[in-house]
Design a protein around this motif. Structure first.
Motif, mmCIF file in Angstrom:
data_model
loop_
_atom_site.group_PDB
_atom_site.id
_atom_site.type_symbol
_atom_site.label_atom_id
_atom_site.label_comp_id
_atom_site.label_asym_id
_atom_site.label_seq_id
_atom_site.Cartn_x
_atom_site.Cartn_y
_atom_site.Cartn_z
ATOM 1 N N TYR A 213 0.779 -1.466 -0.224
ATOM 2 C CA TYR A 213 -0.373 -0.239 0.104
ATOM 3 C C TYR A 213 0.271 1.227 -0.032
ATOM 4 C CZ TYR A 213 -4.472 -2.603 0.111
ATOM 5 O OH TYR A 213 -5.145 -3.931 0.397
ATOM 6 N N ARG A 214 1.943 0.861 0.349
ATOM 7 C CA ARG A 214 2.285 2.253 0.080
ATOM 8 C C ARG A 214 3.484 2.615 -1.169
ATOM 9 N NH1 ARG A 214 5.118 4.453 4.691
ATOM 10 N NH2 ARG A 214 4.525 3.297 7.113
ATOM 11 N N GLN A 215 3.714 1.707 -1.877
ATOM 12 C CA GLN A 215 4.374 2.033 -3.213
ATOM 13 C C GLN A 215 2.824 1.468 -3.980
ATOM 14 O OE1 GLN A 215 4.412 -0.416 -5.980
ATOM 15 N NE2 GLN A 215 2.265 -1.871 -5.057
ATOM 16 N N VAL A 216 1.896 1.511 -4.036
ATOM 17 C CA VAL A 216 0.511 1.508 -4.868
ATOM 18 C C VAL A 216 0.216 2.471 -6.125
ATOM 19 C CG1 VAL A 216 -1.156 1.207 -3.262
ATOM 20 C CG2 VAL A 216 -1.156 -0.073 -5.991
ATOM 21 N N ASP A 217 0.495 3.425 -5.087
ATOM 22 C CA ASP A 217 0.145 5.215 -5.926
ATOM 23 C C ASP A 217 0.902 5.809 -5.956
ATOM 24 O OD1 ASP A 217 -3.070 4.282 -5.451
ATOM 25 O OD2 ASP A 217 -2.898 4.930 -3.563
ATOM 26 N N LEU A 218 2.531 5.338 -6.280
ATOM 27 C CA LEU A 218 3.861 5.944 -6.491
ATOM 28 C C LEU A 218 3.092 5.434 -8.030
ATOM 29 C CD1 LEU A 218 6.337 5.542 -3.468
ATOM 30 C CD2 LEU A 218 5.108 7.094 -3.693
ATOM 31 N N ASP A 219 4.794 6.751 -8.462
ATOM 32 C CA ASP A 219 4.893 6.702 -9.862
ATOM 33 C C ASP A 219 6.424 5.279 -9.701
ATOM 34 O OD1 ASP A 219 7.838 7.794 -10.423
ATOM 35 O OD2 ASP A 219 6.825 9.423 -9.622
ATOM 36 N N GLU A 220 6.124 4.945 -11.285
ATOM 37 C CA GLU A 220 7.063 3.619 -11.574
ATOM 38 C C GLU A 220 8.370 4.061 -11.254
ATOM 39 O OE1 GLU A 220 7.873 -0.076 -14.628
ATOM 40 O OE2 GLU A 220 8.134 1.704 -15.516
ATOM 41 N N ALA A 221 9.022 4.467 -11.182
ATOM 42 C CA ALA A 221 10.279 5.229 -10.673
ATOM 43 C C ALA A 221 10.489 4.928 -9.215
ATOM 44 C CB ALA A 221 11.473 6.055 -10.832
ATOM 45 N N ALA A 227 10.454 0.172 -3.383
ATOM 46 C CA ALA A 227 10.400 -1.067 -3.225
ATOM 47 C C ALA A 227 11.796 -2.259 -2.937
ATOM 48 C CB ALA A 227 10.057 -1.947 -4.560
ATOM 49 N N LYS A 228 12.951 -1.571 -3.177
ATOM 50 C CA LYS A 228 14.170 -2.212 -3.377
ATOM 51 C C LYS A 228 14.344 -2.000 -2.184
ATOM 52 C CE LYS A 228 17.077 1.948 -5.429
ATOM 53 N NZ LYS A 228 17.505 2.629 -5.886
ATOM 54 N N GLU A 229 14.309 -0.745 -1.196
ATOM 55 C CA GLU A 229 15.339 -0.953 0.069
ATOM 56 C C GLU A 229 13.966 -1.670 0.886
ATOM 57 O OE1 GLU A 229 17.466 0.939 3.426
ATOM 58 O OE2 GLU A 229 17.693 0.771 1.873
ATOM 59 N N ILE A 231 12.467 -4.668 0.179
ATOM 60 C CA ILE A 231 12.776 -6.224 -0.091
ATOM 61 C C ILE A 231 14.391 -6.261 0.860
ATOM 62 C CG2 ILE A 231 14.202 -5.729 -1.986
ATOM 63 C CD1 ILE A 231 12.690 -8.489 -2.771
ATOM 64 N N ALA A 232 15.218 -5.012 0.475
ATOM 65 C CA ALA A 232 16.885 -5.382 0.960
ATOM 66 C C ALA A 232 16.818 -4.917 2.861
ATOM 67 C CB ALA A 232 17.337 -4.437 0.536
ATOM 68 N N ILE A 233 15.835 -4.437 3.696
ATOM 69 C CA ILE A 233 15.135 -4.682 4.796
ATOM 70 C C ILE A 233 15.055 -6.788 5.228
ATOM 71 C CG2 ILE A 233 13.778 -3.699 7.020
ATOM 72 C CD1 ILE A 233 14.806 -1.016 5.149
ATOM 73 N N ASN A 234 14.121 -6.617 4.481
ATOM 74 C CA ASN A 234 13.160 -7.997 4.742
ATOM 75 C C ASN A 234 14.049 -8.709 4.262
ATOM 76 O OD1 ASN A 234 9.764 -9.045 2.729
ATOM 77 N ND2 ASN A 234 11.239 -10.507 4.974
ATOM 78 N N CYS A 235 15.249 -8.598 3.507
ATOM 79 C CA CYS A 235 16.046 -10.058 3.455
ATOM 80 C C CYS A 235 16.751 -9.836 5.074
ATOM 81 C CB CYS A 235 16.985 -9.953 2.247
ATOM 82 S SG CYS A 235 16.305 -10.229 0.739
ATOM 83 N N LEU A 236 16.902 -9.360 5.376
ATOM 84 C CA LEU A 236 17.835 -9.318 6.514
ATOM 85 C C LEU A 236 16.480 -10.034 8.094
ATOM 86 C CD1 LEU A 236 19.443 -5.486 6.906
ATOM 87 C CD2 LEU A 236 20.514 -8.164 6.543
ATOM 88 N N ALA A 237 15.838 -9.751 7.555
ATOM 89 C CA ALA A 237 14.422 -10.607 8.686
ATOM 90 C C ALA A 237 14.461 -11.865 9.346
ATOM 91 C CB ALA A 237 12.552 -10.110 8.785
ATOM 92 N N GLU A 238 14.328 -12.164 10.323
ATOM 93 C CA GLU A 238 15.305 -13.725 10.948
ATOM 94 C C GLU A 238 13.794 -14.747 9.909
ATOM 95 O OE1 GLU A 238 14.275 -16.667 14.803
ATOM 96 O OE2 GLU A 238 15.019 -14.675 14.758
ATOM 97 N N ASP A 239 12.203 -14.896 9.371
ATOM 98 C CA ASP A 239 11.812 -15.797 8.515
ATOM 99 C C ASP A 239 12.297 -15.532 7.440
ATOM 100 O OD1 ASP A 239 9.926 -16.222 10.592
ATOM 101 O OD2 ASP A 239 8.537 -15.265 10.554
ATOM 102 N N ALA A 240 12.768 -14.149 7.037
ATOM 103 C CA ALA A 240 13.093 -14.462 5.178
ATOM 104 C C ALA A 240 14.429 -15.571 5.788
ATOM 105 C CB ALA A 240 13.777 -13.359 4.952
ATOM 106 N N GLN A 241 15.363 -14.962 6.258
ATOM 107 C CA GLN A 241 16.783 -16.223 6.510
ATOM 108 C C GLN A 241 16.359 -17.849 6.518
ATOM 109 O OE1 GLN A 241 19.877 -14.974 6.368
ATOM 110 N NE2 GLN A 241 19.404 -12.868 5.416
ATOM 111 N N GLU A 242 14.795 -17.942 7.740
ATOM 112 C CA GLU A 242 15.042 -19.179 7.735
ATOM 113 C C GLU A 242 13.837 -19.707 5.814
ATOM 114 O OE1 GLU A 242 13.539 -23.014 8.713
ATOM 115 O OE2 GLU A 242 15.017 -22.346 9.346
ATOM 116 N N GLY A 243 13.663 -18.876 5.734
ATOM 117 C CA GLY A 243 12.694 -19.332 4.692
ATOM 118 C C GLY A 243 13.254 -19.635 3.398
ATOM 119 N N MET A 244 14.987 -18.732 2.875
ATOM 120 C CA MET A 244 15.995 -18.648 2.296
ATOM 121 C C MET A 244 16.796 -20.316 2.245
ATOM 122 S SD MET A 244 16.678 -14.737 0.933
ATOM 123 C CE MET A 244 17.237 -14.094 3.172
#
Length: 258
Positions: A213-221, A227-229, A231-244
């Protein structure tokens, strides 16, 4: 029974509108009760998905016109009603758990708005959707906010300017609902979707819903920049590390929900 109540089924919460005699009209009392329950659900770490449904013959017929033309109704009452209702719709977007509308019968005016404000929706074949305020001289201005963002300008304006009922099949084609099933299969189909989502990490779902919902009404750029920031933050989450790691090791992940 109260006008709004919650039933828990493991990680799934059923948020139920329970005023069948008014077709689950959204009075101030009902709206405030929904918000109180939403706040409680948000704090419940055991809940991962919410199903929003209505008792009786309809999902929700919107606001109760009898209240709106009652003696003493003035601009202050109308501002309070629509401000509170708008706040409720935003709360559904901000709720960490995904919300699925389980739609039967009619969803009109603010009831149609409620469907559009949910994250997902499943409808039975006989369900109908409308923003019919124009027929009584009252343009559905607040329902149009989530509606246009979901189905686009032309379709939203058609609904708003004609007030006609849109069938479940049309609603599916337009993107207002995700799935249409026979009436007798509605509850199970909605529950199946909820169970699919509920098997995943609560923290991942909450993070992803917020990011969406934060990105949905932004322009593409700008959306990519955000989104790139994210997902980078998400990668550090414990569940993301466990899932990967679980994927690499060919095993089922064990979620810690953090």
């Amino acid at each position: 029974m109260p006008a709004v109540y919650v039933e828990k089924d493991g990680p799934i919460a059923h948020l139920v509108l329970n005023s069948p005699e008014t077709r689950n009209a959204l009075s101030l009392e009902v709206i405030r009760s929904v918000m109180d329950h939403v706040d409680a659900i948000a704090r419940d770490s055991d809940l991962r998905v919410v199903i929003l449904r209505g008792e009786g013959p309809a999902f929700c017929a919107g606001h109760n016109l009898k209240d709106m033309v009652a003696e003493g109704a003035d601009i202050h009452l109308y501002r309070e009603l629509f401000s509170t209702c708008s706040h409720m719709m935003l709360k559904l977007h901000r709720l960490p758990q995904p919300v699925i509308a389980q739609v039967h019968g009619i969803a009109t005016a603010a009831g149609c708005q409620l469907v559009a404000a949910c994250d997902l929706a499943v409808a039975e074949e006989g369900a109908q959707f409308a923003t019919p305020g124009v027929k009584i001289g009252l343009f559905c201005s607040t329902p149009m906010v989530p509606l246009v963002r979901l189905i686009g300008r032309r379709r939203a304006l058609e609904m708003l300017m004609t007030g006609r009922f849109v069938s479940a099949r049309e609603a599916l084609a337009w993107g207002l609902v995700n799935k249409v099933v026979p009436k007798e299969e509605l509850a199970e189909a909605t529950l199946e979707l909820a169970r699919t989502i509920a098997q995943y990490s609560r923290s991942t779902l909450a993070f992803g819903k917020d990011a969406f919902y934060r990105q949905v009404d932004l322009d593409e750029a700008a959306a990519y920049s955000f989104a790139k920031e994210a997902i980078a933050i998400n990668c550090l989450a414990e569940d993301a590390q466990e899932g990967m790691r679980a994927f690499v090791e060919k095993r089922t992940p064990v979620w810690r929900h953090r």
